[in-house]
Scaffold this motif. Structure first.
Motif, short mmCIF file in Angstrom:
data_model
loop_
_atom_site.label_atom_id
_atom_site.label_comp_id
_atom_site.label_asym_id
_atom_site.label_seq_id
_atom_site.Cartn_x
_atom_site.Cartn_y
_atom_site.Cartn_z
N PHE A 47 -6.06 -31.10 114.08
CA PHE A 47 -7.19 -31.01 115.00
C PHE A 47 -8.27 -32.04 114.65
O PHE A 47 -8.86 -32.64 115.55
CB PHE A 47 -7.79 -29.59 115.02
N PHE A 57 -1.44 -34.47 118.26
CA PHE A 57 -1.23 -33.09 117.82
C PHE A 57 0.19 -32.63 118.13
O PHE A 57 0.80 -31.91 117.34
CB PHE A 57 -2.24 -32.15 118.49
N PRO A 103 -11.16 -31.90 121.09
CA PRO A 103 -11.23 -30.51 120.62
C PRO A 103 -12.41 -30.29 119.67
O PRO A 103 -12.78 -31.17 118.90
CB PRO A 103 -9.91 -30.33 119.89
N VAL A 105 -13.06 -27.24 117.14
CA VAL A 105 -12.53 -26.00 116.57
C VAL A 105 -13.65 -25.04 116.24
O VAL A 105 -14.62 -25.40 115.58
CB VAL A 105 -11.68 -26.29 115.32
N TRP A 119 -10.60 -22.75 120.03
CA TRP A 119 -11.25 -24.04 120.15
C TRP A 119 -11.72 -24.31 121.57
O TRP A 119 -11.26 -23.68 122.52
CB TRP A 119 -10.33 -25.16 119.66
#
Length: 163
Positions: A47, A57, A103, A105, A119
């Motif tokens: 991430f 990812f 992203p 998280v 996320w």
């Protein structure tokens, strides 16, 4: 007869003690801690790399990974391989964005082979609007790869993006 009943009770009590022994349970939990930490570290790093625009990812997925997108969006359903997911989900989403989803998280929880990531994702669409969504991914890992994912998200936001 009394001796048989007494012996059966002793055996039953012994089995119950073995099954319910907190030391046995604690040992199982202790043995999985390094495994959990490794899985969490792999996902956390993936991430972070994604957020910084490094790597992909989806490279963590095994070739035969099963990925389920819950809900009723045009791409909701179960994909039976990394390639199928990328072709029928990732590419159609990316084709509607002028920037990659970034992203952020909120939380990662690891327990045994399971890692759950909560996320937020944000991007800019081709027409200059924002795409913002919230995700919870329940992942099952094996040997450093993701074998199965159930992805929870706001499918209404996804449907609007894909229209």
């Amino acid at each position: 007869m009394k001796t048989i009943k007494h012996s059966a009770m002793k055996i039953g009590a012994t089995i119950a003690l073995i099954l319910l022994n907190p030391l046995s349970h604690a040992k199982d939990q202790h043995d999985s801690k390094p495994h959990e930490a490794a899985n969490e570290a792999i996902i956390r790093q993936a991430f972070e790399n994604w957020q910084q625009g490094r790597g992909n990812f989806f490279d963590l997925l095994s070739e035969d990974a099963k990925w389920t997108i819950v809900g009723s969006s045009p791409i909701s359903g179960t994909y039976r391989s990394r390639q199928e997911l990328i072709e029928h989900s990732v590419i159609p989403i990316n084709d509607r964005l002028s920037s990659s989803i970034t992203p952020h998280v909120r939380h990662i929880i690891a327990e045994g082979s399971i890692v759950v990531v909560f996320w937020d994702g944000s991007a800019t669409t081709l027409d200059g609007n924002r795409y913002d969504n919230n995700y919870a991914w329940h992942m099952i890992m094996e040997d450093g790869e993701i074998k199965e994912v159930t992805a929870f998200l706001d499918t209404w936001q996804l449907t609007k993006l894909l229209e």
